[in-house]
Enzyme design. Structure first.
Site, PDB file in Angstrom:
ATOM      1  N   GLY A 253       0.816  -1.205   0.000  1.00 16.65           N
ATOM      2  CA  GLY A 253       0.000   0.000   0.000  1.00 16.65           C
ATOM      3  C   GLY A 253       0.849   1.254   0.000  1.00 16.65           C
ATOM      4  O   GLY A 253       1.992   1.266  -0.456  1.00 16.65           O
ATOM      5  N   ILE A 254       0.267   2.310   0.544  1.00 10.28           N
ATOM      6  CA  ILE A 254       0.963   3.594   0.622  1.00 10.28           C
ATOM      7  C   ILE A 254       1.467   3.794   2.042  1.00 10.28           C
ATOM      8  O   ILE A 254       0.912   3.260   3.000  1.00 10.28           O
ATOM      9  CB  ILE A 254       0.019   4.741   0.208  1.00 10.28           C
ATOM     10  CG1 ILE A 254       0.798   6.039   0.041  1.00 10.28           C
ATOM     11  CG2 ILE A 254      -1.117   4.902   1.212  1.00 10.28           C
ATOM     12  CD1 ILE A 254      -0.037   7.157  -0.544  1.00 10.28           C
ATOM     13  N   GLY A 255       2.529   4.539   2.175  1.00 12.88           N
ATOM     14  CA  GLY A 255       3.061   4.827   3.494  1.00 12.88           C
ATOM     15  C   GLY A 255       4.561   4.668   3.543  1.00 12.88           C
ATOM     16  O   GLY A 255       5.208   4.249   2.583  1.00 12.88           O
ATOM     17  N   ILE A 257       6.484   2.617   5.331  1.00 10.53           N
ATOM     18  CA  ILE A 257       7.040   1.268   5.317  1.00 10.53           C
ATOM     19  C   ILE A 257       7.091   0.700   3.901  1.00 10.53           C
ATOM     20  O   ILE A 257       8.143   0.192   3.483  1.00 10.53           O
ATOM     21  CB  ILE A 257       6.268   0.347   6.284  1.00 10.53           C
ATOM     22  CG1 ILE A 257       6.556   0.760   7.729  1.00 10.53           C
ATOM     23  CG2 ILE A 257       6.652  -1.120   6.068  1.00 10.53           C
ATOM     24  CD1 ILE A 257       5.811  -0.034   8.780  1.00 10.53           C
ATOM     25  N   GLU A 276      -3.625  -3.527  -5.288  1.00 13.56           N
ATOM     26  CA  GLU A 276      -4.756  -2.621  -5.424  1.00 13.56           C
ATOM     27  C   GLU A 276      -4.292  -1.178  -5.544  1.00 13.56           C
ATOM     28  O   GLU A 276      -4.945  -0.346  -6.149  1.00 13.56           O
ATOM     29  CB  GLU A 276      -5.746  -2.785  -4.259  1.00 13.56           C
ATOM     30  CG  GLU A 276      -5.302  -2.211  -2.935  1.00 13.56           C
ATOM     31  CD  GLU A 276      -4.650  -3.238  -2.042  1.00 13.56           C
ATOM     32  OE1 GLU A 276      -5.034  -3.317  -0.864  1.00 13.56           O
ATOM     33  OE2 GLU A 276      -3.759  -3.959  -2.510  1.00 13.56           O
ATOM     34  N   ILE A 351      -2.363  -2.141  13.133  1.00 15.60           N
ATOM     35  CA  ILE A 351      -2.342  -1.292  14.320  1.00 15.60           C
ATOM     36  C   ILE A 351      -1.728  -2.028  15.506  1.00 15.60           C
ATOM     37  O   ILE A 351      -0.904  -1.480  16.242  1.00 15.60           O
ATOM     38  CB  ILE A 351      -3.762  -0.798  14.652  1.00 15.60           C
ATOM     39  CG1 ILE A 351      -4.243   0.165  13.543  1.00 15.60           C
ATOM     40  CG2 ILE A 351      -3.818  -0.120  16.014  1.00 15.60           C
ATOM     41  CD1 ILE A 351      -5.691   0.556  13.628  1.00 15.60           C
ATOM     42  N   GLY A 374      -7.820  -4.175   1.416  1.00 12.88           N
ATOM     43  CA  GLY A 374      -7.429  -5.364   0.664  1.00 12.88           C
ATOM     44  C   GLY A 374      -6.507  -6.288   1.420  1.00 12.88           C
ATOM     45  O   GLY A 374      -5.960  -7.228   0.829  1.00 12.88           O
TER      46      GLY A 374
END
Length: 474
Positions: A253-255, A257, A276, A351, A374
């Site tokens: 994903g985004i971020g 990490i 995705e 989290i 996802g």
């Protein structure tokens, strides 16, 4: 779309006449709501943003496109129209959206109510205060809400690129569930933005399907581009050096990490992308020749995505680039499709994780934070890889910025488990990698304590003894 209903009304003696539909003139009957099929003789009504919502009524459902393609200008205008007309009980359904989400302001209570398939930060307060809703759902199954008639939009609010010489617009950076949402809407309202990238794949809509069109010229929201912290860099190296093989297909994903993982892959070869969404770090790896998609079985030689949000470099990269295929999310996130990719490596965050491997990703205690997204789609798809070489990975810092351990004896009261302990395989922090698949509860606790922050390991050892009735190191 309204054109079908008008045709049916004429054909079957006006049985659909009570339905409020757009005032745009329509003379062509079509039996499908296929956005790629031109409707002969029909053009959108070009108007101002507020005029585009002249058909907005109380008790309707509005579907809004999200991520980088969030039609902020239109949604802001919709909010003003709702206030001016004194409307009641208008539901606005969406995935993650950008911008202020003005329809969730306390002044809009009773007029609009947000219903999130995946929550962004702009609607969290409304949900927490009881002025908004959230639907727990896998990203892959969101389109089914429209196909099964569970969500029935009256109006779809989207953003598109200007039409090409054939009259086709592009949904640009957000295809995901948008195709399903707009295809099942009676009216389509679009802001037409030359700054929205034109993308290849499933995200095309002929201009004739748009009922109201509004010209805008606005930049897309920017995310990312910040250097990762030392903790994030360490996590990225653990994953890149130990879990990502040459020829692997990546999902992330985004971020910070994911960016840290990508920046550590510069010596890898023949990587592929089936995700995705993907981040700007992909652009550098493509330019270096690390990402070729050459080993992929399906969509060979192509990056596959469903929605985007990132830097301007990322938007420039995907614009009119046939190397990128933006496809519907019920395909991209289908576990059987994911599993066909070679060495499928799914990298997701969370989290908190408890000592048995239960993974909390959508909530902080009882407070909803995001959604299922996802994560489960790809964690399971990687585990089911046809070649037996998939790697489902959950990555997280060992502690919060305030020093609170993210590996916990038990999850917070009211928190929701997104990925079950049976789904958990690899858990990665800056302190190492814990492999949980096939491990007993005692063995899991021991492995997770070893990658917890050193300041919390002793307390976790004691908690493991109390919970599992045995010392995890035994």
């Amino acid at each position: 779309m309204a054109v079908s209903l008008r045709g049916l009304s004429c054909k079957f003696g006006g049985i659909f006449s009570p339905l409020k539909i757009a005032s745009t003139s329509r003379t062509y009957f079509t039996y499908v709501n296929e956005p790629a099929q031109p409707i002969k003789g029909k053009e959108p009504k070009w108007c101002t943003a507020e005029e585009a919502f002249q058909d907005l009524q109380s008790n309707q459902t509005v579907f809004a496109q999200g991520a980088a393609a969030t039609p902020v200008t239109l949604l802001t205008a919709m909010t003003e129209v709702g206030k001016k007309k004194g409307l009641k009980n208008v539901t606005v359904c969406h995935m993650h959206t950008e911008g202020p989400a003005s329809y969730t302001d306390p002044s809009c209570e009773g007029i609009f109510r947000s219903n999130s398939f995946f929550m962004g930060g702009n609607v969290r307060k409304a949900v927490a205060d009881g002025r908004g809703d959230a639907i727990p759902i896998f990203l892959s199954e969101i389109p089914a809400l429209f196909y099964k008639g569970i969500v029935k939009p009256d109006i779809a609010v989207i953003q598109v690129s200007p039409p090409d010489q054939h009259g086709y617009c592009s949904l640009g950076t957000s295809v995901d569930c948008v195709r399903a949402g707009m295809s099942h809407s009676k009216i389509i309202v679009a802001q037409v933005n030359p700054k929205l990238p034109r993308t290849f794949g499933d995200g095309i809509i002929h201009i004739s399907h748009i009922d109201y069109a509004v010209k805008v010229d606005v930049a897309l929201p920017i995310h990312g581009g910040k250097p990762p912290t030392p903790v994030e860099t360490s996590i990225g190296k653990h994953i890149a050096e130990n879990l990502v093989d040459d020829g692997a297909t990546l999902q992330m994903g985004i971020g910070s990490i994911p960016d840290a993982v990508l920046s550590a892959l510069t010596n890898h070869k023949d990587l592929g992308i089936h995700s995705e969404m993907f981040a700007a770090g992909v652009v550098d790896l493509v330019n270096r020749g690390c990402i070729t998609n050459n080993r992929k079985i399906i969509h060979k030689g192509r990056i596959v995505g469903s929605f985007l949000i990132g830097t301007q470099d990322l938007y420039d990269f995907v614009d009119n680039n046939p190397f990128i295929e933006m496809l519907v999310v019920d395909y991209v996130n289908n576990t059987s499709i994911i599993a066909r990719n070679p060495k499928m490596t799914a990298i997701n965050s969370c989290i908190e994780v408890d000592l048995t491997g239960q993974i909390v990703s959508d909530s902080i205690g009882t407070r909803m934070y995001s959604g299922f997204g996802g994560q489960v789609d790809f964690i399971r798809g990687a585990a089911e890889g046809f070649d037996g070489k998939g790697k489902p990975i959950i990555a997280l810092p060992s502690a919060t910025n305030k020093g609170v351990s993210k590996i916990v004896p038990t999850i917070k009261t009211g928190a929701g488990v997104v990925t079950t302990r049976a789904h958990a395989h690899y858990i990665v922090t800056e302190h190492g990698i814990a492999y949980l698949f096939g491990k007993s509860l005692r063995q899991r606790a021991h492995a997770l304590i070893q990658i917890a922050h050193p300041d919390h390991r002793e307390a976790l050892e004691k908690a493991a003894f109390e919970r599992l009735k045995c010392m995890p190191s035994a």
